[in-house]
Design a protein around this motif. Structure first.
Motif, mmCIF file in Angstrom:
data_model
loop_
_atom_site.group_PDB
_atom_site.id
_atom_site.type_symbol
_atom_site.label_atom_id
_atom_site.label_comp_id
_atom_site.label_asym_id
_atom_site.label_seq_id
_atom_site.Cartn_x
_atom_site.Cartn_y
_atom_site.Cartn_z
ATOM 1 N N HIS A 64 0.819 -1.217 0.000
ATOM 2 C CA HIS A 64 0.000 0.000 0.000
ATOM 3 C C HIS A 64 0.849 1.260 0.000
ATOM 4 O O HIS A 64 1.928 1.291 0.600
ATOM 5 C CB HIS A 64 -0.904 0.025 1.237
ATOM 6 N N ASP B 200 -0.155 5.180 0.991
ATOM 7 C CA ASP B 200 -1.271 5.929 1.572
ATOM 8 C C ASP B 200 -0.896 7.365 1.889
ATOM 9 O O ASP B 200 0.114 7.607 2.554
ATOM 10 C CB ASP B 200 -1.753 5.243 2.853
ATOM 11 N N HIS C 75 -5.004 6.614 -1.928
ATOM 12 C CA HIS C 75 -4.600 5.288 -1.461
ATOM 13 C C HIS C 75 -4.381 4.402 -2.675
ATOM 14 O O HIS C 75 -5.251 4.308 -3.545
ATOM 15 C CB HIS C 75 -5.674 4.678 -0.548
#
Length: 158
Positions: free
Chosen positions: A29, A31, A94
């Motif tokens: 991820h 973010d 995101h």
């Protein structure tokens, strides 16, 4: 495992680097939360996304498509979400990459109200461009803001 970035504060380090490569079956991820909805931050987010995907060895052509479509969504948040507001609002970005499948998803959210502009022959190409570049595009808007969800089934560059 996530790569976490700070907000607009220049004293916040740009990223915490992972200690090792992620397992192929785990999502990675990127973010950003509470970023200022300003042109220079949108540009910085575009660069961060490009560097992140390149570092994950995503095919360069797919990186180009993901970054361009995402930047269009970011630019729309900057231009449309907070028009007439006293100051800049915020936006979130995101991104998720799954090495095992090569899939990429990017979600951009703002918390403003969509500003409608008068028809103009030089405007209105961003959303169609997002649809053309992504395998799946969804744009939803309500009283809490606008969310753009972009998805790709991207092969990993080897």
């Amino acid at each position: 495992m996530a790569i976490v970035f700070g907000g607009s504060d220049p004293t916040v380090p740009p990223a915490t680097e992972p200690n090792s490569s992620p397992p192929l079956d785990h999502a990675v991820h990127l973010d950003f939360d509470g970023e200022a909805a300003e042109a220079d931050r949108a540009s910085a987010l575009r660069i961060a996304l490009s560097q992140w995907l390149t570092g994950l060895e995503v095919d360069p052509n797919r990186v180009y498509d993901v970054v361009l479509a995402t930047y269009e969504a970011l630019a729309n948040s900057v231009e449309h979400a907070y028009a007439g507001a006293a100051g800049p609002g915020t936006l979130d970005m995101h991104a998720q990459f799954v090495p095992a499948t090569g899939s990429i998803e990017v979600v951009i959210c703002d918390h403003g109200e969509w500003a409608v502009h008068a028809p103009d022959a030089t405007r209105g190409r961003g959303v169609p461009l997002m649809h053309a570049l992504a395998d799946t595009t969804a744009v939803t808007s309500d009283h809490d803001g606008t969310t753009v969800r972009l998805a790709w089934d991207a092969p990993v560059y080897v």
